[in-house]
Design a protein around this motif. Structure first.
Motif, PDB file in Angstrom:
ATOM      1  N   GLN A 122       0.829  -1.199   0.000  1.00 40.93           N
ATOM      2  CA  GLN A 122       0.000   0.000   0.000  1.00 40.93           C
ATOM      3  C   GLN A 122       0.873   1.263   0.000  1.00 40.93           C
ATOM      4  O   GLN A 122       1.977   1.266   0.554  1.00 40.93           O
ATOM      5  CB  GLN A 122      -0.903   0.011   1.236  1.00 40.93           C
ATOM      6  N   GLN A 123       0.341   2.309  -0.592  1.00 33.17           N
ATOM      7  CA  GLN A 123       1.114   3.546  -0.749  1.00 33.17           C
ATOM      8  C   GLN A 123       0.618   4.681   0.142  1.00 33.17           C
ATOM      9  O   GLN A 123       1.168   5.779   0.117  1.00 33.17           O
ATOM     10  CB  GLN A 123       1.052   4.008  -2.212  1.00 33.17           C
ATOM     11  N   ALA A 124      -0.426   4.416   0.936  1.00 35.90           N
ATOM     12  CA  ALA A 124      -1.064   5.515   1.673  1.00 35.90           C
ATOM     13  C   ALA A 124      -0.111   6.204   2.636  1.00 35.90           C
ATOM     14  O   ALA A 124      -0.115   7.427   2.757  1.00 35.90           O
ATOM     15  CB  ALA A 124      -2.283   4.983   2.430  1.00 35.90           C
ATOM     16  N   ASP A 125       0.729   5.421   3.339  1.00 36.01           N
ATOM     17  CA  ASP A 125       1.540   6.026   4.393  1.00 36.01           C
ATOM     18  C   ASP A 125       2.539   7.036   3.844  1.00 36.01           C
ATOM     19  O   ASP A 125       2.606   8.181   4.291  1.00 36.01           O
ATOM     20  CB  ASP A 125       2.233   4.939   5.212  1.00 36.01           C
ATOM     21  N   TRP A 126       3.336   6.631   2.854  1.00 30.46           N
ATOM     22  CA  TRP A 126       4.356   7.563   2.383  1.00 30.46           C
ATOM     23  C   TRP A 126       3.746   8.720   1.603  1.00 30.46           C
ATOM     24  O   TRP A 126       4.246   9.844   1.646  1.00 30.46           O
ATOM     25  CB  TRP A 126       5.423   6.834   1.557  1.00 30.46           C
ATOM     26  N   GLU A 127       2.640   8.485   0.877  1.00 23.61           N
ATOM     27  CA  GLU A 127       2.012   9.598   0.152  1.00 23.61           C
ATOM     28  C   GLU A 127       1.528  10.660   1.127  1.00 23.61           C
ATOM     29  O   GLU A 127       1.754  11.853   0.934  1.00 23.61           O
ATOM     30  CB  GLU A 127       0.851   9.089  -0.702  1.00 23.61           C
ATOM     31  N   ALA A 128       0.847  10.231   2.181  1.00 20.79           N
ATOM     32  CA  ALA A 128       0.350  11.184   3.174  1.00 20.79           C
ATOM     33  C   ALA A 128       1.511  11.901   3.853  1.00 20.79           C
ATOM     34  O   ALA A 128       1.458  13.111   4.098  1.00 20.79           O
ATOM     35  CB  ALA A 128      -0.512  10.458   4.205  1.00 20.79           C
ATOM     36  N   ALA A 129       2.559  11.149   4.177  1.00 19.24           N
ATOM     37  CA  ALA A 129       3.706  11.750   4.854  1.00 19.24           C
ATOM     38  C   ALA A 129       4.392  12.789   3.984  1.00 19.24           C
ATOM     39  O   ALA A 129       4.780  13.865   4.467  1.00 19.24           O
ATOM     40  CB  ALA A 129       4.698  10.660   5.259  1.00 19.24           C
ATOM     41  N   PHE A 130       4.568  12.510   2.701  1.00 20.92           N
ATOM     42  CA  PHE A 130       5.245  13.471   1.831  1.00 20.92           C
ATOM     43  C   PHE A 130       4.343  14.643   1.457  1.00 20.92           C
ATOM     44  O   PHE A 130       4.828  15.756   1.217  1.00 20.92           O
ATOM     45  CB  PHE A 130       5.820  12.769   0.594  1.00 20.92           C
ATOM     46  N   ARG A 131       3.043  14.431   1.433  1.00 15.59           N
ATOM     47  CA  ARG A 131       2.145  15.581   1.270  1.00 15.59           C
ATOM     48  C   ARG A 131       2.281  16.500   2.486  1.00 15.59           C
ATOM     49  O   ARG A 131       2.340  17.727   2.362  1.00 15.59           O
ATOM     50  CB  ARG A 131       0.697  15.114   1.123  1.00 15.59           C
ATOM     51  N   TYR A 132       2.310  15.890   3.661  1.00 18.28           N
ATOM     52  CA  TYR A 132       2.482  16.676   4.884  1.00 18.28           C
ATOM     53  C   TYR A 132       3.814  17.406   4.867  1.00 18.28           C
ATOM     54  O   TYR A 132       3.899  18.592   5.211  1.00 18.28           O
ATOM     55  CB  TYR A 132       2.396  15.743   6.090  1.00 18.28           C
ATOM     56  N   ALA A 133       4.877  16.728   4.453  1.00 22.13           N
ATOM     57  CA  ALA A 133       6.186  17.374   4.373  1.00 22.13           C
ATOM     58  C   ALA A 133       6.146  18.562   3.420  1.00 22.13           C
ATOM     59  O   ALA A 133       6.725  19.621   3.686  1.00 22.13           O
ATOM     60  CB  ALA A 133       7.245  16.369   3.926  1.00 22.13           C
ATOM     61  N   GLY A 134       5.451  18.407   2.288  1.00 23.14           N
ATOM     62  CA  GLY A 134       5.327  19.510   1.346  1.00 23.14           C
ATOM     63  C   GLY A 134       4.597  20.704   1.950  1.00 23.14           C
ATOM     64  O   GLY A 134       4.987  21.857   1.742  1.00 23.14           O
ATOM     65  N   ARG A 135       3.545  20.437   2.727  1.00 24.41           N
ATOM     66  CA  ARG A 135       2.825  21.532   3.384  1.00 24.41           C
ATOM     67  C   ARG A 135       3.743  22.277   4.352  1.00 24.41           C
ATOM     68  O   ARG A 135       3.753  23.505   4.399  1.00 24.41           O
ATOM     69  CB  ARG A 135       1.618  20.982   4.157  1.00 24.41           C
ATOM     70  N   VAL A 136       4.496  21.508   5.142  1.00 27.48           N
ATOM     71  CA  VAL A 136       5.391  22.133   6.116  1.00 27.48           C
ATOM     72  C   VAL A 136       6.441  22.985   5.414  1.00 27.48           C
ATOM     73  O   VAL A 136       6.777  24.084   5.869  1.00 27.48           O
ATOM     74  CB  VAL A 136       6.061  21.068   7.004  1.00 27.48           C
TER      75      VAL A 136
END
Length: 449
Positions: free
Chosen positions: A111-125
Motif C-alpha cells: 500500500q502507498q497511503a503512508d508515504w504519500e500522506a507523509a510526503f504531502r504533509y512534508a510539502g505543506r510544512v
C-alpha cells in the motif's frame, strides 16, 4: 526504523501526516489506501531480486545520515540547525524514503497511503516554513543521488550484477519522481489555502511599494485595486523587531488599512496614517519593539523603512531610549547625525585633535563646556547654570578652550564641525556609559582642571 542523533521520527511523521489529511484536497485516507502503482512502476521494482533488499537494508541508518548531511550542505535553504519541526520533517522524510525503497523491493504491491500522506504533509510544512518548491525538489533529488551512490558502491563490493544495479537505479529515480509528486501536491495545497489570494496580493503590493528603484504609481494602483487597499499619497513604514514567533501576529490583526510583512527576517508594516494605529499596534506586538518611520511620499517609502530600521538599531545599541514604539519624528537630529557614522566619526577625530593630550576627565569637562557654549551662545552665568558649576569655573574653562582652539572658535564652519563632533561624542557616550573617574570638580578659578 533508523535513527539520527539518537531518535527516529519516521513513525511520528507518518502518524502526524495521516492525522492531518484533508478530504477537501484529495487526501482522504480511504482513497489513499486504494491507490496502486502503475504497471510501469511495478515492473521496475519486480526486476530487482528481494535478496538485494536483505543484503543492503542494514545500510539504512548510514544512508539516512549521509543523505541528510548532503542535503544540508548542498541546499542553502536547509543549512540550519537540525532540531524542532525542521528536524522532524527532514529526517523523517529521508528515513521514510529510504526504508520504503527497501519495502518496495520486497513487496512492489505494498500500500502507498503512508508515504504519500507523509510526503504531502512534508510539502505543506515546507511551504509554511517559507522554503520554495525548487528547494524541496532539489533536496529530494540530492538525497536520492547520495543513496544511489552508496548503494551502488556497496552492491559492487558484494558482487551484485551490473544489470541488477542498473535496474535499481531506474527504480530509485522513478521512486524520487513519485516522492516529488506527493510533496509538491502538499506544497501547492498549503499554498492555495495559506492566507488566500487576497493576502498574497497584499504582500506583493507591500514589496512593490518598498522596492528600489520605485515602481510606477500606476502599477501600484492596479494591484491596490484588487487588494482592498486604497492607494494613499503618503505612507509611513513601521519596522518591527524580529521574533521567532512573529507569525503569531495575524496579518489581519491591525485591520485592512495596514499592509503587513511578517514573512521576512526584517518584518515591517506600511500604513497611511500611523497615529491611528499606534494604540492597536502596541497591544498586538505584546512587548516587541517597533520603530515608526517618517511619513513620506509613496515613492519614498523605502526611505521611511531605512530610517525606521536605523532607529531600531539605535534602540538596540542604547543610543535611543528603549521604548515599545519609537517615533523617528522625535529623533530626527540623532538619526541624521548617525546616518553615516563613518564620516561623522572621521570628522570627530579630526576636529577634536586639540583635546587628545588631555586626561579623560579634563576632556569631558572642556567638551561639555564647549558644547554648552556652542548650543546656547549665552553668557557665562547661563552656561554655568546648564552645567551646574561656578561661573568662575566656566571662565577658566573657556580660557583653556581659547588656548586649545584659538581662532577656530570665531569661524562659523569650524563651530559647526565642533558642534557636530561634540554631539556625536555625547550620543556615543550615552549609548556606552562609563563610570566617572574619582577626580574632584573645580569650583574656583585657581582650581586645576
Amino acid at each position: 526504523m533508523t535513527e539520527l542523533n539518537g531518535r527516529s521520527p519516521r513513525a511520528d511523521l507518518t502518524a502526524t501526516a495521516l492525522r492531518k489529511v484533508d478530504p477537501v484536497n484529495g487526501d482522504d485516507p480511504a482513497r489513499l489506501r486504494a491507490r496502486h502503482r502503475t504497471d510501469a512502476a511495478l515492473k521496475m521494482w519486480r526486476m530487482i531480486p528481494p535478496e538485494l533488499a536483505h543484503k543492503l537494508r542494514p545500510m539504512a541508518p548510514h544512508l539516512v545520515k549521509a543523505a541528510v548531511l548532503e542535503i544540508q550542505r548542498a541546499v542553502p535553504a536547509y543549512a540550519q540547525p537540525l532540531d524542532g519541526k525542521f528536524r522532524e520533517v527532514l529526517v523523517g522524510a529521508v528515513d521514510m524514503a529510504v526504508v520504503k525503497c527497501f519495502d518496495n523491493i520486497l513487496d512492489p504491491n505494498a500500500q502507498q497511503a503512508d508515504w504519500e500522506a507523509a510526503f504531502r504533509y512534508a510539502g505543506r510544512v515546507e511551504f509554511l516554513e517559507g522554503r520554495t518548491m525548487d528547494s524541496l525538489q532539489t533536496a529530494v533529488r540530492v538525497g536520492a543521488r547520495v543513496v544511489w551512490r552508496q548503494l551502488s558502491a556497496a552492491g559492487r563490493s558484494v558482487g551484485i550484477p551490473h544489470d541488477v544495479l542498473f535496474a535499481l537505479a531506474d527504480a530509485i529515480f522513478a521512486w524520487v519522481d513519485e516522492l516529488c509528486t506527493a510533496a509538491i501536491a502538499g506544497y501547492t495545497s498549503a499554498q492555495a489555502r495559506s492566507t488566500g489570494a487576497l493576502e498574497r496580493r497584499r504582500r506583493q503590493l507591500l514589496k512593490m511599494i518598498l522596492s528600489d528603484p520605485p515602481v510606477a504609481r500606476q502599477s501600484l494602483a492596479d494591484l491596490a485595486g484588487v487588494t482592498d487597499w486604497e492607494l494613499p499619497q503618503r505612507v509611513a513604514v513601521i519596522s518591527l523587531e524580529y521574533r521567532e514567533d512573529q507569525h503569531r501576529l495575524p496579518a489581519t490583526a491591525l485591520g485592512p488599512e495596514v499592509l503587513v510583512d511578517l514573512e521576512s527576517t526584517e518584518p515591517c508594516l506600511v500604513v497611511a496614517d500611523p497615529d491611528r494605529h499606534l494604540a492597536r499596534l502596541e497591544k498586538e506586538l505584546r512587548g516587541r519593539r517597533a520603530a515608526v518611520g517618517p511619513t513620506v511620499a509613496l515613492g519614498d517609502a523605502i526611505l521611511s523603512l531605512r530610517c525606521a530600521r536605523k532607529a531600531m538599531t539605535l534602540v538596540h545599541r542604547g543610543v535611543l531610549p528603549d521604548k515599545n514604539i519609537t517615533l523617528c519624528a522625535e529623533h530626527l537630529s540623532t538619526l541624521a547625525l548617525m546616518s553615516d557614522e563613518f564620516l561623522v566619526s572621521h570628522l570627530t577625530s579630526r576636529v577634536l585633535i586639540p583635546f587628545e593630550n588631555l586626561t579623560a576627565k579634563q576632556r569631558e569637562r572642556l567638551e561639555s563646556t564647549l558644547l554648552a557654549w556652542l548650543e546656547t551662545r549665552g553668557g557665562i552665568n547661563e552656561i554655568a547654570t546648564r552645567l551646574d558649576v561656578h561661573p568662575q569655573t566656566v571662565r577658566y574653562r573657556m580660557h583653556q578652550l581659547e588656548q586649545l582652539l584659538g581662532e577656530r572658535l570665531a569661524d562659523p564652519e569650524e563651530r559647526l564641525s565642533l558642534e557636530i563632533a561634540l554631539r556625536y561624542r555625547r550620543i556615543m557616550a550615552e549609548g556606552n556609559p562609563t563610570e566617572d573617574a574619582e577626580e574632584p570638580e573645580e569650583v574656583l578659578l585657581d582650581d586645576a582642571i
